[in-house]
Design a protein around this motif. Structure first.
Motif, PDB file in Angstrom:
ATOM      1  N   ASP A   1     -24.628 -37.164  -9.613  1.00 29.01           N
ATOM      2  CA  ASP A   1     -24.557 -36.740  -8.217  1.00 29.01           C
ATOM      3  C   ASP A   1     -23.234 -37.198  -7.596  1.00 29.01           C
ATOM      4  N   ALA A   2     -22.870 -36.574  -6.511  1.00 30.94           N
ATOM      5  CA  ALA A   2     -21.685 -36.982  -5.757  1.00 30.94           C
ATOM      6  C   ALA A   2     -22.119 -37.730  -4.503  1.00 30.94           C
ATOM      7  N   VAL A   3     -21.457 -38.865  -4.237  1.00 34.09           N
ATOM      8  CA  VAL A   3     -21.721 -39.630  -3.023  1.00 34.09           C
ATOM      9  C   VAL A   3     -20.841 -39.050  -1.906  1.00 34.09           C
ATOM     10  N   ASP A   4     -21.479 -38.590  -0.857  1.00 35.40           N
ATOM     11  CA  ASP A   4     -20.757 -37.960   0.250  1.00 35.40           C
ATOM     12  C   ASP A   4     -20.235 -39.039   1.198  1.00 35.40           C
TER      13      ASP A   4
ATOM     14  N   PHE B   1     -16.842 -51.612   2.432  1.00 33.48           N
ATOM     15  CA  PHE B   1     -17.917 -51.422   1.458  1.00 33.48           C
ATOM     16  C   PHE B   1     -18.430 -52.784   1.042  1.00 33.48           C
ATOM     17  N   ASN B   2     -19.712 -53.035   1.316  1.00 32.80           N
ATOM     18  CA  ASN B   2     -20.342 -54.312   0.987  1.00 32.80           C
ATOM     19  C   ASN B   2     -19.498 -55.485   1.503  1.00 32.80           C
ATOM     20  N   ASN B   3     -19.085 -55.365   2.785  1.00 39.62           N
ATOM     21  CA  ASN B   3     -18.368 -56.417   3.518  1.00 39.62           C
ATOM     22  C   ASN B   3     -16.934 -56.636   3.030  1.00 39.62           C
ATOM     23  N   VAL B   4     -16.398 -55.727   2.230  1.00 40.98           N
ATOM     24  CA  VAL B   4     -14.994 -55.783   1.811  1.00 40.98           C
ATOM     25  C   VAL B   4     -14.278 -54.603   2.452  1.00 40.98           C
ATOM     26  N   THR B   5     -13.165 -54.879   3.165  1.00 37.63           N
ATOM     27  CA  THR B   5     -12.432 -53.841   3.885  1.00 37.63           C
ATOM     28  C   THR B   5     -11.320 -53.283   3.000  1.00 37.63           C
ATOM     29  N   TYR B   6     -11.199 -51.951   3.019  1.00 39.47           N
ATOM     30  CA  TYR B   6     -10.189 -51.255   2.222  1.00 39.47           C
ATOM     31  C   TYR B   6      -9.250 -50.503   3.165  1.00 39.47           C
ATOM     32  N   THR B   7      -7.952 -50.596   2.886  1.00 43.46           N
ATOM     33  CA  THR B   7      -6.969 -49.968   3.763  1.00 43.46           C
ATOM     34  C   THR B   7      -6.852 -48.473   3.534  1.00 43.46           C
ATOM     35  N   ASP B   8      -7.286 -47.982   2.355  1.00 47.63           N
ATOM     36  CA  ASP B   8      -7.196 -46.544   2.109  1.00 47.63           C
ATOM     37  C   ASP B   8      -8.584 -45.942   1.933  1.00 47.63           C
ATOM     38  N   THR B   9      -9.158 -46.056   0.719  1.00 47.64           N
ATOM     39  CA  THR B   9     -10.487 -45.489   0.454  1.00 47.64           C
ATOM     40  C   THR B   9     -11.328 -46.504  -0.293  1.00 47.64           C
ATOM     41  N   PRO B  10     -12.668 -46.357  -0.257  1.00 49.52           N
ATOM     42  CA  PRO B  10     -13.526 -47.252  -1.034  1.00 49.52           C
ATOM     43  C   PRO B  10     -13.318 -47.024  -2.531  1.00 49.52           C
ATOM     44  N   PRO B  11     -13.838 -47.911  -3.397  1.00 50.24           N
ATOM     45  CA  PRO B  11     -13.674 -47.760  -4.843  1.00 50.24           C
ATOM     46  C   PRO B  11     -14.229 -46.424  -5.335  1.00 50.24           C
ATOM     47  N   PHE B  12     -13.466 -45.788  -6.220  1.00 53.79           N
ATOM     48  CA  PHE B  12     -13.825 -44.545  -6.921  1.00 53.79           C
ATOM     49  C   PHE B  12     -13.848 -43.322  -5.996  1.00 53.79           C
ATOM     50  N   ALA B  13     -13.528 -43.475  -4.734  1.00 57.40           N
ATOM     51  CA  ALA B  13     -13.591 -42.335  -3.810  1.00 57.40           C
ATOM     52  C   ALA B  13     -12.399 -41.403  -4.047  1.00 57.40           C
ATOM     53  N   GLN B  14     -12.655 -40.098  -3.928  1.00 55.99           N
ATOM     54  CA  GLN B  14     -11.635 -39.074  -4.082  1.00 55.99           C
ATOM     55  C   GLN B  14     -11.550 -38.272  -2.783  1.00 55.99           C
ATOM     56  N   VAL B  15     -10.338 -37.833  -2.454  1.00 52.75           N
ATOM     57  CA  VAL B  15     -10.114 -37.062  -1.238  1.00 52.75           C
ATOM     58  C   VAL B  15      -9.693 -35.647  -1.623  1.00 52.75           C
ATOM     59  N   ASP B  16     -10.381 -34.672  -1.051  1.00 50.49           N
ATOM     60  CA  ASP B  16     -10.031 -33.265  -1.231  1.00 50.49           C
ATOM     61  C   ASP B  16      -9.352 -32.794   0.049  1.00 50.49           C
ATOM     62  N   PRO B  17      -7.995 -32.732   0.064  1.00 52.32           N
ATOM     63  CA  PRO B  17      -7.300 -32.372   1.307  1.00 52.32           C
ATOM     64  C   PRO B  17      -7.522 -30.922   1.707  1.00 52.32           C
TER      65      PRO B  17
ATOM     66  N   PHE C   1     -15.439 -38.011  -1.402  1.00 54.17           N
ATOM     67  CA  PHE C   1     -16.666 -38.177  -2.165  1.00 54.17           C
ATOM     68  C   PHE C   1     -16.396 -39.056  -3.369  1.00 54.17           C
ATOM     69  N   ILE C   2     -17.484 -39.518  -4.018  1.00 56.04           N
ATOM     70  CA  ILE C   2     -17.409 -40.244  -5.280  1.00 56.04           C
ATOM     71  C   ILE C   2     -18.096 -39.392  -6.327  1.00 56.04           C
ATOM     72  N   ASN C   3     -17.388 -38.992  -7.369  1.00 53.47           N
ATOM     73  CA  ASN C   3     -17.944 -38.187  -8.462  1.00 53.47           C
ATOM     74  C   ASN C   3     -18.538 -39.131  -9.494  1.00 53.47           C
ATOM     75  N   THR C   4     -19.850 -39.339  -9.451  1.00 61.65           N
ATOM     76  CA  THR C   4     -20.480 -40.325 -10.335  1.00 61.65           C
ATOM     77  C   THR C   4     -20.543 -39.868 -11.783  1.00 61.65           C
ATOM     78  N   SER C   5     -20.392 -38.578 -12.046  1.00 59.51           N
ATOM     79  CA  SER C   5     -20.440 -38.114 -13.442  1.00 59.51           C
ATOM     80  C   SER C   5     -19.259 -38.636 -14.239  1.00 59.51           C
ATOM     81  N   ALA C   6     -18.186 -39.026 -13.573  1.00 56.23           N
ATOM     82  CA  ALA C   6     -17.001 -39.525 -14.266  1.00 56.23           C
ATOM     83  C   ALA C   6     -17.005 -41.042 -14.410  1.00 56.23           C
ATOM     84  N   LEU C   7     -18.088 -41.708 -13.970  1.00 56.45           N
ATOM     85  CA  LEU C   7     -18.137 -43.172 -13.987  1.00 56.45           C
ATOM     86  C   LEU C   7     -18.884 -43.685 -15.199  1.00 56.45           C
ATOM     87  N   SER C   8     -18.509 -44.862 -15.672  1.00 55.98           N
ATOM     88  CA  SER C   8     -19.262 -45.549 -16.716  1.00 55.98           C
ATOM     89  C   SER C   8     -20.569 -46.066 -16.115  1.00 55.98           C
TER      90      SER C   8
END
Length: 816
Positions: free
Chosen positions: A454-457, A477-493, A499-506
């Motif tokens: 699934d993809a995380v929206d 994310f979980n009390n850690v601040t990120y200056t750009d995007t959360p871990p594994f997040a992708q941006v479609d301009p 979104f996060i594409n979970t099919s590509a994750l271990s």
């Protein structure tokens, strides 16, 4: 008619929305940024400047002493540039001038926010009045004397200087005689001690002049007569003048003075008293960025006076006669009311619908009269408390004004307040700018249950007022601040989504995406947060919209898996029907034999003599020794294997009349016995016998089941199936090759305490039965190419091979 009304309403609505979307910025005055005093000479052309920011660009008007000032030939006002010009300065033009900056927004009535600048005071620079009458003064040698600079009217200007001359020739200033003479800030001339040479008569008398550059004027003249005297010892220092109690405005320069008399005739000592200064904590003062001492140390200057500088400073003089006590000089710092922290009205930008708060909180300096109650103004006009109380709320001490639920369409204006004390007035000015709030146009679900694939929206979209150039997005994310995007997040301009594409994750990465995601959207005047929590649960629904591209792939993969499972099931069922438990001939069934049933009921006991049946105990007699055909001449120990004892029973040969299987609580190991070789030990691997045409390899003798805690070979399991168990890699000799022993892997694993050999042949039964008996035997079969071993190390040859079969065994046949 109705259609026309609807059309007119739509046009009005669009106009209103369009008007609210425009950029509105009330005026913000940048010059002057503080109260000013402007000095000029009679007849001078004076220009006062005023500048402000705003959108649309502001226009300007001016007040004189709090009243509107029209433009005229004498005083010209440029409403676009903001300048006020006095063409020829006279005393009439001395006044306090205030600049007002105004811009206008559409509305009914139009909105006209007006900001007030700090006051500019115009002062005519002038000097003294009529010349004062001359005087004559007498003094005594070695004694102190002072001459005052007398004038009828004080000079007016940014800096007033006093100078003394001998006579009226201003090109010959008075000689200070190595600091023996000193002129204080009020113009008085001090003689630390007199000399005979100080006597002066007209026209060489002492003349005082006032100077306000570029003006200079004579104030007074004084004749001096000095009586002679003698001194044999030092005259002790004594304070003769100080300006203690001097008042200095906040942030200005303070000048403290001490003048001592004294004289020391000792040529080895200074003739003048030596002066030192101490601060309010009695610490000696030296020249630095805060304090400046004159060359003779009679004057102490304190730069940029602060409230904390107020207090008692001390001066002290000494010579060979004595050292004086500390003489205190008090500094009084004064000011109009000063703002408390966050007490000054400021420029506010407030989102539509929120409250705006203006403060007017000021105080007087320490030990000064407290300020009076503030006076409030809106757009420069007096505000009367109690006006529209549902909109304007005044605090009880009149130090805070709250405007409730501000609206961009009606509430853009400026607020002023005035606070007064015995020194003067302090003005505060601030403006209210109302902007459209941050509006979230898209956000993910508050809770997302996801599965792998699934993809995380994480898409968040927002809008705000047109005057805001940029919205900032910050993720946590979980009390850690990120200056750009959360871990594994992708941006479609292109689609403006994240979104996060979970099919590509271990697997570990997939587990780590669970948690709370918080997006903070903000600009300088407002902040909004959006939160979504992600859970990983089997069966959780995919994120709406996020997994749209994956559902078709998942459907196709599912269909293929179901189709593959169906094909495998069909193959297994067909093979099961074709083979059964045993591959027996149909004639046996037709003749009334039931091999499976017989084996289930009696195993092999029905085919052995009654006396050889084992009742579960170890036999008391030694087993029959069988002769191995074609034994391998060399085992690992170089001998033919011997009867195996090893603290346990040797292996019998299954179903060889007249002997029955030996179980020992489970199937035993099939070790071969030989009467001509020493006992076989655990450390040796037994030899395996081959007969011509035999093949060895798991692809021919594949066995897949056994019972009990140990794996023997061969035996009959509980289902009546014949099972062969292969040993640990055994050193097997290939008689058709001369390359020595080979390693063959057994199948399945064998766990007995010692590895057995599992291939052998035996001699014909010495007492063959006279009638056919049911048993297990070898059957010669041709070896086809397809049956060759897949193991490149295994023997590869054609000819005949053997396989197991269960059928009637005729007398003389070889059985195992």
């Amino acid at each position: 008619m109705t259609s026309w009304l609807l059309l007119a309403s739509a046009v009005l609505l669009l106009t209103l929305v369009s008007g609210l979307q425009d950029i509105r910025e009330p005026p913000r005055i940048t010059k002057p940024d503080r109260p000013l005093k402007v000095y000029a000479l009679l007849g001078d052309r004076v220009e006062l400047q005023c500048q402000a920011l705003g959108d649309p660009a502001p226009t300007y008007t001016w007040w004189k002493n709090g009243l509107p000032l029209p433009s005229s030939a004498e005083v010209q006002i440029d409403q676009t540039a903001g300048t006020l010009t006095i063409m020829s300065l006279t005393t009439v033009h001395e006044a306090d001038y205030t600049c007002l900056a105004t811009n206008e927004f559409p509305g009914t009535p139009p909105l006209r926010p007006t900001s007030l600048a700090p006051v500019i005071t115009v002062i005519l620079q002038r000097i003294g009045g009529a010349l004062a009458k001359g005087v004559t003064v007498n003094g005594t040698e070695f004694q102190y004397l002072s001459l005052q600079c007398r004038f009828e009217e004080a000079a007016v200007g940014p800096h007033v200087f006093y100078k003394w001359y001998q006579g009226t020739d201003t090109t010959l200033p008075l000689d200070m005689d190595g600091d023996r003479l000193y002129i204080d800030t009020e113009g008085t001339l001090h003689f630390t001690y007199l000399k005979q040479t100080d006597s002066k008569e007209l026209p060489r008398a002492y003349f005082c002049f006032q100077e306000v550059l570029p003006l200079m004027k004579q104030a007074s003249n004084t004749s001096l007569t000095v009586r002679p005297a003698t001194v044999s010892s030092a005259i002790a220092p004594r304070l003769r003048f100080s300006n203690s109690g001097v008042k200095v405005a906040l942030y200005q320069t303070a000048k403290l003075e001490c003048v001592f008399e004294g004289y020391d005739p000792n040529p080895n000592m200074p003739d003048l008293p030596q002066i030192t200064w101490k601060d309010t904590s009695l610490k000696e003062i030296v020249n630095n960025g805060k304090y400046q001492l004159s060359d003779d140390s009679r004057r102490l200057e304190i730069l940029n006076v602060q409230e904390a500088d107020e207090g008692d400073y001390s001066c002290q003089a000494s010579n060979s006669a004595q050292t004086t006590a500390n003489t205190f000089v008090t500094l009084d710092v004064t000011s109009t009311p000063v703002w408390n922290p966050d007490g000054m009205p400021s420029y506010l930008t407030v989102p539509d619908g929120e409250d705006a708060i203006f403060r007017c909180d000021a105080r007087s300096l320490v030990d000064e009269t407290p300020p009076r109650t503030p006076d409030w103004f809106i757009n420069g006009q007096p505000f009367v408390p109690g006006t529209d109380p549902s909109k304007f709320v005044m605090s009880s001490d009149k130090k805070q004004l709250t405007i409730r639920s501000v609206q961009k369409a009606t509430d853009i204006f400026c607020v002023q307040c005035r606070v007064s004390n015995h020194v003067g007035n302090t003005w505060g000015d601030g403006c209210l700018n109302v902007i459209l709030p941050i509006t979230i146009t898209y956000q993910p679900k508050a809770i997302q249950d996801i599965n792998k694939g699934d993809a995380v929206d994480l898409t968040v979209r927002a809008t705000t007022d047109a005057s805001i150039s940029r919205l900032v997005y910050i993720w946590t994310f979980n009390n850690v601040t990120y200056t750009d995007t959360p871990p594994f997040a992708q941006v479609d301009p292109v689609q403006n989504r994240m979104f996060i594409n979970t099919s590509a994750l271990s697997p570990d990465e997939f587990k780590s995406v669970a948690g709370v995601y918080t997006c903070r959207i903000y600009h300088n005047y407002q902040s909004v947060t959006v939160e979504t929590e992600v859970f990983i649960e089997p069966g959780g629904a995919p994120v709406a919209g996020g997994a749209f591209e994956l559902w078709m792939i998942g459907l196709i993969v599912g269909i293929l898996l179901l189709l593959l499972l169906f094909i495998v099931c069909c193959i297994v069922i067909c093979r099961k029907k074709q083979e059964g438990d045993y591959n027996v001939d149909k004639k046996e069934v037709a003749a009334g034999y039931h091999p499976k049933k017989e084996l289930d009921e009696n195993r092999f006991d029905a085919y052995a003599p009654e006396e050889d049946k084992y009742d579960g105990k170890m036999p008391e007699t030694s087993p029959t020794i069988f002769t191995v055909e074609n034994p391998v001449p060399n085992g690992k120990n170089g001998h033919i294997p011997a009867p195996y004892t090893n603290g346990g029973p040797p292996s019998p040969y299954v179903n060889v009349p007249p002997h029955s299987p030996y179980t020992n609580g489970g199937p035993p190991s099939p070790y071969m016995n030989s009467p001509t070789a020493p006992p076989y030990t655990n450390e040796d691997v037994p030899a395996i016998s081959f007969t011509p045409g035999d093949r060895w390899g798991s692809e021919t003798h594949s066995l897949d089941s056994y019972q009990g805690e140990e794996q023997p070979a061969p035996y009959i399991n509980e289902n009546g199936s014949l099972v062969l168990s292969y040993p640990e890699p055994a050193q097997l000799a290939d008689r058709d090759h001369n390359d020595g022993p080979r390693d063959y892997q057994r199948d399945p694993a064998y766990t007995n305490t010692t590895p057995p050999s599992s291939r052998r042949s035996v001699t014909p039964d010495p007492q063959p039965p006279t009638s056919p008996r049911r048993g297990v035997t070898w059957e010669e079969i041709p070896i086809e190419g397809s049956e060759m071993s897949e193991d490149p190390e295994a023997p590869q040859r054609s000819g005949s091979g053997r396989r197991f079969g269960l059928r009637d065994v005729m007398p003389g046949e070889t059985m195992i």
